[in-house]
Design a protein around this motif. Structure first.
Motif, PDB file in Angstrom:
ATOM      1  N   LEU A 109     -11.707  35.284  45.436  1.00  0.00           N
ATOM      2  CA  LEU A 109     -10.247  35.354  45.470  1.00  0.00           C
ATOM      3  C   LEU A 109      -9.767  35.706  46.872  1.00  0.00           C
ATOM      4  N   SER A 110     -10.413  36.679  47.446  1.00  0.00           N
ATOM      5  CA  SER A 110     -10.051  37.095  48.789  1.00  0.00           C
ATOM      6  C   SER A 110     -10.152  35.926  49.757  1.00  0.00           C
ATOM      7  N   ASP A 111     -11.244  35.216  49.650  1.00  0.00           N
ATOM      8  CA  ASP A 111     -11.462  34.069  50.535  1.00  0.00           C
ATOM      9  C   ASP A 111     -10.399  32.998  50.340  1.00  0.00           C
ATOM     10  N   ARG A 112     -10.090  32.694  49.099  1.00  0.00           N
ATOM     11  CA  ARG A 112      -9.110  31.641  48.842  1.00  0.00           C
ATOM     12  C   ARG A 112      -7.719  32.038  49.318  1.00  0.00           C
ATOM     13  N   LEU A 113      -7.379  33.300  49.128  1.00  0.00           N
ATOM     14  CA  LEU A 113      -6.070  33.746  49.586  1.00  0.00           C
ATOM     15  C   LEU A 113      -5.965  33.622  51.102  1.00  0.00           C
ATOM     16  N   GLN A 114      -7.018  34.007  51.790  1.00  0.00           N
ATOM     17  CA  GLN A 114      -7.002  33.885  53.245  1.00  0.00           C
ATOM     18  C   GLN A 114      -6.868  32.431  53.666  1.00  0.00           C
ATOM     19  N   ARG A 115      -7.619  31.612  52.977  1.00  0.00           N
ATOM     20  CA  ARG A 115      -7.600  30.203  53.324  1.00  0.00           C
ATOM     21  C   ARG A 115      -6.217  29.605  53.092  1.00  0.00           C
ATOM     22  N   LEU A 116      -5.630  29.945  51.955  1.00  0.00           N
ATOM     23  CA  LEU A 116      -4.299  29.426  51.643  1.00  0.00           C
ATOM     24  C   LEU A 116      -3.263  29.968  52.623  1.00  0.00           C
ATOM     25  N   GLU A 117      -3.473  31.191  53.029  1.00  0.00           N
ATOM     26  CA  GLU A 117      -2.544  31.779  53.990  1.00  0.00           C
ATOM     27  C   GLU A 117      -2.692  31.090  55.348  1.00  0.00           C
ATOM     28  N   ALA A 118      -3.936  30.868  55.734  1.00  0.00           N
ATOM     29  CA  ALA A 118      -4.187  30.219  57.025  1.00  0.00           C
ATOM     30  C   ALA A 118      -3.542  28.835  57.073  1.00  0.00           C
ATOM     31  N   GLN A 119      -3.424  28.230  55.927  1.00  0.00           N
ATOM     32  CA  GLN A 119      -2.835  26.899  55.885  1.00  0.00           C
ATOM     33  C   GLN A 119      -1.330  26.913  55.676  1.00  0.00           C
ATOM     34  N   GLY A 120      -0.790  28.104  55.583  1.00  0.00           N
ATOM     35  CA  GLY A 120       0.650  28.191  55.390  1.00  0.00           C
ATOM     36  C   GLY A 120       1.102  27.802  54.006  1.00  0.00           C
ATOM     37  N   ILE A 121       0.247  27.972  53.031  1.00  0.00           N
ATOM     38  CA  ILE A 121       0.614  27.648  51.654  1.00  0.00           C
ATOM     39  C   ILE A 121       1.101  28.896  50.921  1.00  0.00           C
ATOM     40  N   VAL A 122       0.492  30.026  51.226  1.00  0.00           N
ATOM     41  CA  VAL A 122       1.010  31.295  50.707  1.00  0.00           C
ATOM     42  C   VAL A 122       1.236  32.247  51.875  1.00  0.00           C
ATOM     43  N   GLU A 123       2.017  33.266  51.634  1.00  0.00           N
ATOM     44  CA  GLU A 123       2.177  34.314  52.636  1.00  0.00           C
ATOM     45  C   GLU A 123       2.176  35.655  51.937  1.00  0.00           C
ATOM     46  N   LYS A 124       1.787  36.677  52.674  1.00  0.00           N
ATOM     47  CA  LYS A 124       1.740  38.006  52.091  1.00  0.00           C
ATOM     48  C   LYS A 124       2.636  38.952  52.854  1.00  0.00           C
ATOM     49  N   ARG A 125       3.002  40.002  52.159  1.00  0.00           N
ATOM     50  CA  ARG A 125       3.821  41.038  52.796  1.00  0.00           C
ATOM     51  C   ARG A 125       3.709  42.271  51.908  1.00  0.00           C
ATOM     52  N   PRO A 126       3.978  43.428  52.461  1.00  0.00           N
ATOM     53  CA  PRO A 126       3.906  44.645  51.660  1.00  0.00           C
ATOM     54  C   PRO A 126       5.012  44.650  50.612  1.00  0.00           C
ATOM     55  N   ASP A 127       4.702  45.226  49.494  1.00  0.00           N
ATOM     56  CA  ASP A 127       5.694  45.395  48.440  1.00  0.00           C
ATOM     57  C   ASP A 127       6.763  46.371  48.928  1.00  0.00           C
ATOM     58  N   PRO A 128       7.994  45.930  48.978  1.00  0.00           N
ATOM     59  CA  PRO A 128       9.070  46.833  49.451  1.00  0.00           C
ATOM     60  C   PRO A 128       9.224  48.053  48.550  1.00  0.00           C
ATOM     61  N   ALA A 129       8.860  47.899  47.288  1.00  0.00           N
ATOM     62  CA  ALA A 129       9.040  49.004  46.349  1.00  0.00           C
ATOM     63  C   ALA A 129       7.881  49.999  46.396  1.00  0.00           C
ATOM     64  N   ASP A 130       6.711  49.514  46.710  1.00  0.00           N
ATOM     65  CA  ASP A 130       5.526  50.363  46.687  1.00  0.00           C
ATOM     66  C   ASP A 130       4.613  49.956  47.839  1.00  0.00           C
ATOM     67  N   ALA A 131       4.675  50.706  48.896  1.00  0.00           N
ATOM     68  CA  ALA A 131       4.021  50.319  50.146  1.00  0.00           C
ATOM     69  C   ALA A 131       2.515  50.109  50.004  1.00  0.00           C
ATOM     70  N   ARG A 132       1.929  50.654  48.949  1.00  0.00           N
ATOM     71  CA  ARG A 132       0.493  50.486  48.781  1.00  0.00           C
ATOM     72  C   ARG A 132       0.146  49.077  48.358  1.00  0.00           C
ATOM     73  N   TYR A 135       2.081  38.529  47.273  1.00  0.00           N
ATOM     74  CA  TYR A 135       1.908  37.179  47.777  1.00  0.00           C
ATOM     75  C   TYR A 135       3.029  36.307  47.240  1.00  0.00           C
ATOM     76  N   ARG A 136       3.357  35.294  48.029  1.00  0.00           N
ATOM     77  CA  ARG A 136       4.281  34.298  47.493  1.00  0.00           C
ATOM     78  C   ARG A 136       4.041  32.951  48.165  1.00  0.00           C
ATOM     79  N   LEU A 137       4.531  31.935  47.516  1.00  0.00           N
ATOM     80  CA  LEU A 137       4.380  30.589  48.044  1.00  0.00           C
ATOM     81  C   LEU A 137       5.350  30.366  49.195  1.00  0.00           C
ATOM     82  N   THR A 138       4.906  29.656  50.188  1.00  0.00           N
ATOM     83  CA  THR A 138       5.815  29.165  51.214  1.00  0.00           C
ATOM     84  C   THR A 138       6.456  27.879  50.694  1.00  0.00           C
ATOM     85  N   ALA A 139       7.345  27.318  51.492  1.00  0.00           N
ATOM     86  CA  ALA A 139       7.955  26.043  51.103  1.00  0.00           C
ATOM     87  C   ALA A 139       6.876  24.962  50.977  1.00  0.00           C
ATOM     88  N   LYS A 140       5.931  25.005  51.876  1.00  0.00           N
ATOM     89  CA  LYS A 140       4.810  24.057  51.815  1.00  0.00           C
ATOM     90  C   LYS A 140       4.036  24.211  50.518  1.00  0.00           C
TER      91      LYS A 140
END
Lengths: 141, 141
Positions: free
Chosen positions: A57-80, A84-89
């Motif tokens: 899973l970790s590998d696939r998420l990185q790969r998808l992120e590297a391709q601009g298919i998903v992006e990650k960011r910290p949860d605004p509600a819980d910093a821990r 993840y979310r989909l990009t427009a692509k």
DNA sequence: CCGGATCCGTTTCGATACTG
DNA sequence: CAGTATCGAAACGGATCCGG
């Protein structure tokens, strides 16, 4: 002597580019989790039924992120947490997903949610429009 | 103690069934060769540009055949040859292929045949109808 | 706890050589 | 021509460890 158009070799057809992007058993399942099942965290993907291993899973998420298919960011509600979310692509993969699901439902007839499949099959554009709408709304998190 | 509904585990979602059928780097390329490029023999698939190995090709053809996506038969004109063709089930993969090609062309923009891509993107139904027509005609070989 | 990274045994893949 | 056989490389998956 660089003459060889080496790196290009496999990309003559766009299909090839697509398959390189996610022509494996897991990537599209993650995309489905994001797009159709409302999953957003590492943990939620893990528990999404199909039993993917953490390293995969970790590998696939990185790969998808590297391709601009998903992006990650910290949860605004819980910093821990990390969201993840989909990009427009990534969102543009929706038609592929829909067609794959429709085909699978038609020929392999898994114990699947009948109504959603029906909606997907009969009114593709409407279904896709809804997916896009939900995505746009969620985007303004 | 067979209690476990084991084999079912991964097929709750039709997407999973689909990915199991051809969620790999090569199967769909073979389908594309058959559907869009008019390839029909083992050799033609081999030379189809992407450099698949013979054992892999062999394996994928068997797998696709086992799933009823392609079928083989001796060449009526030359008994030494074997011809492959898509079944109706295989033909129904066309929408998936089209969407994958469209996505790939859009985001990875390979040196691809512009006109066909355009036709595919703008008039999907028309394009699919043509594919189906060609298939039906070829079927009465 | 959450999101990973690392290690390791097992399975699958794939390039090449070879065969009917 | 249409595939097998072989064998090294890569991917997988489970368990475990680690930083925040």
């Amino acid at each position: 002597m660089p003459a060889k158009p080496a790196a290009q070799r496999r990309s003559d057809c766009p299909l090839n580019a697509t398959l390189e992007a996610f022509g494996d058993r897991w990537s599209l399942l993650v995309v489905r989790d994001l797009m159709l099942l409302g999953r957003r965290t590492f943990r939620e993907f893990l528990e999404s039924g199909e039993g993917i291993a953490t390293n995969i899973l970790s590998d696939r998420l990185q790969r998808l992120e590297a391709q601009g298919i998903v992006e990650k960011r910290p949860d605004p509600a819980d910093a821990r947490k990390v969201l993840y979310r989909l990009t427009a692509k990534g969102l543009d993969l929706a038609p592929i997903l829909v067609e794959m699901i429709v085909w699978g439902a038609r020929y392999h007839d898994t114990a699947a949610p009948p109504s959603q499949i029906r909606a997907m099959t009969r009114h593709r554009e409407r279904f896709l429009a809804e997916v896009r709408k939900r995505w746009a709304e969620a985007g303004r998190s």
